[in-house]
Design a protein around this motif. Sequence first.
Motif, short mmCIF file in Angstrom:
data_model
loop_
_atom_site.label_atom_id
_atom_site.label_comp_id
_atom_site.label_asym_id
_atom_site.label_seq_id
_atom_site.Cartn_x
_atom_site.Cartn_y
_atom_site.Cartn_z
N PHE A 7 0.87 -1.17 0.00
CA PHE A 7 0.00 0.00 0.00
C PHE A 7 0.91 1.22 0.00
N ASP A 8 0.97 1.97 -1.07
CA ASP A 8 1.81 3.16 -1.14
C ASP A 8 1.00 4.38 -0.70
N GLY A 9 1.47 5.07 0.31
CA GLY A 9 0.86 6.32 0.74
C GLY A 9 -0.56 6.22 1.25
N PRO A 10 -0.85 5.26 2.17
CA PRO A 10 -2.21 5.24 2.72
C PRO A 10 -2.45 6.51 3.52
N PRO A 11 -3.68 6.97 3.61
CA PRO A 11 -3.97 8.18 4.38
C PRO A 11 -3.67 7.96 5.87
N ASP A 12 -3.41 9.06 6.56
CA ASP A 12 -3.17 8.99 8.00
C ASP A 12 -4.39 8.41 8.70
N GLY A 13 -4.13 7.73 9.79
CA GLY A 13 -5.23 7.18 10.57
C GLY A 13 -5.00 5.71 10.87
N PHE A 14 -6.01 5.07 11.43
CA PHE A 14 -5.93 3.66 11.75
C PHE A 14 -6.48 2.85 10.59
N HIS A 15 -5.83 1.72 10.32
CA HIS A 15 -6.23 0.85 9.21
C HIS A 15 -6.30 -0.58 9.72
N ARG A 16 -7.35 -1.27 9.36
CA ARG A 16 -7.51 -2.67 9.73
C ARG A 16 -7.20 -3.53 8.51
N VAL A 17 -6.37 -4.53 8.72
CA VAL A 17 -6.02 -5.48 7.65
C VAL A 17 -6.34 -6.87 8.16
N ASP A 18 -7.23 -7.57 7.49
CA ASP A 18 -7.54 -8.95 7.82
C ASP A 18 -6.83 -9.83 6.81
N ALA A 19 -5.94 -10.67 7.29
CA ALA A 19 -5.18 -11.54 6.40
C ALA A 19 -5.36 -12.99 6.82
N GLY A 20 -5.74 -13.81 5.89
CA GLY A 20 -5.86 -15.24 6.14
C GLY A 20 -4.69 -15.94 5.48
N ALA A 21 -4.23 -17.01 6.08
CA ALA A 21 -3.13 -17.76 5.50
C ALA A 21 -3.34 -19.24 5.76
N ALA A 22 -2.92 -20.01 4.81
CA ALA A 22 -3.00 -21.47 4.95
C ALA A 22 -1.80 -22.06 4.24
N GLY A 23 -1.25 -23.10 4.80
CA GLY A 23 -0.12 -23.77 4.18
C GLY A 23 -0.58 -24.99 3.40
N ALA A 24 0.05 -25.21 2.28
CA ALA A 24 -0.22 -26.41 1.50
C ALA A 24 0.56 -27.57 2.12
N PRO A 25 0.08 -28.79 1.96
CA PRO A 25 0.81 -29.93 2.51
C PRO A 25 2.26 -29.93 2.00
N GLY A 26 3.18 -30.10 2.93
CA GLY A 26 4.60 -30.16 2.56
C GLY A 26 5.29 -28.82 2.51
N GLU A 27 4.57 -27.73 2.66
CA GLU A 27 5.19 -26.41 2.64
C GLU A 27 5.52 -25.98 4.06
N ARG A 28 6.60 -25.22 4.18
CA ARG A 28 7.04 -24.71 5.48
C ARG A 28 6.40 -23.35 5.73
N ALA A 29 5.86 -23.14 6.90
CA ALA A 29 5.24 -21.85 7.24
C ALA A 29 6.32 -20.85 7.61
N GLU A 30 6.20 -19.63 7.15
CA GLU A 30 7.12 -18.54 7.47
C GLU A 30 6.41 -17.59 8.42
N PRO A 31 7.08 -17.09 9.43
CA PRO A 31 6.45 -16.12 10.32
C PRO A 31 6.21 -14.79 9.60
N ALA A 32 5.18 -14.08 10.00
CA ALA A 32 4.88 -12.79 9.39
C ALA A 32 5.93 -11.78 9.81
N ARG A 33 6.29 -10.88 8.89
CA ARG A 33 7.25 -9.82 9.19
C ARG A 33 6.52 -8.49 9.13
N GLN A 34 6.91 -7.57 10.01
CA GLN A 34 6.32 -6.23 10.00
C GLN A 34 7.33 -5.23 9.56
#
Length: 74
Positions: A47-74
């Motif tokens: 997101f380039d240049g979001p307006p000032d203020g609070f923003h809610r982001v809902d993110a869903g994630a699922a791993g496929a069989p055999g894939e390694r999960a990576e931790p989220a980075r901020q």
Amino acid sequence: MARPGHRAGSYGRPGPTGRVSTAGAVTGTAAPEPYRSARRGAHEYRFDGPPDGFHRVDAGAAGAPGERAEPARQ
């Protein structure tokens, strides 16, 4: 509605991605429908240049069989 690829000053996924899906059973969730399809290669969403203020982001994630999960980075 399809989300656009990233363009400077906008929002979206940078780089190429592919779509995968399954008609099989999705287990481990009370709401399986959102997990029936996914994007491969979409490791970030910008997101380039979001307006000032609070923003809610809902993110869903699922791993496929055999894939390694990576931790989220901020």
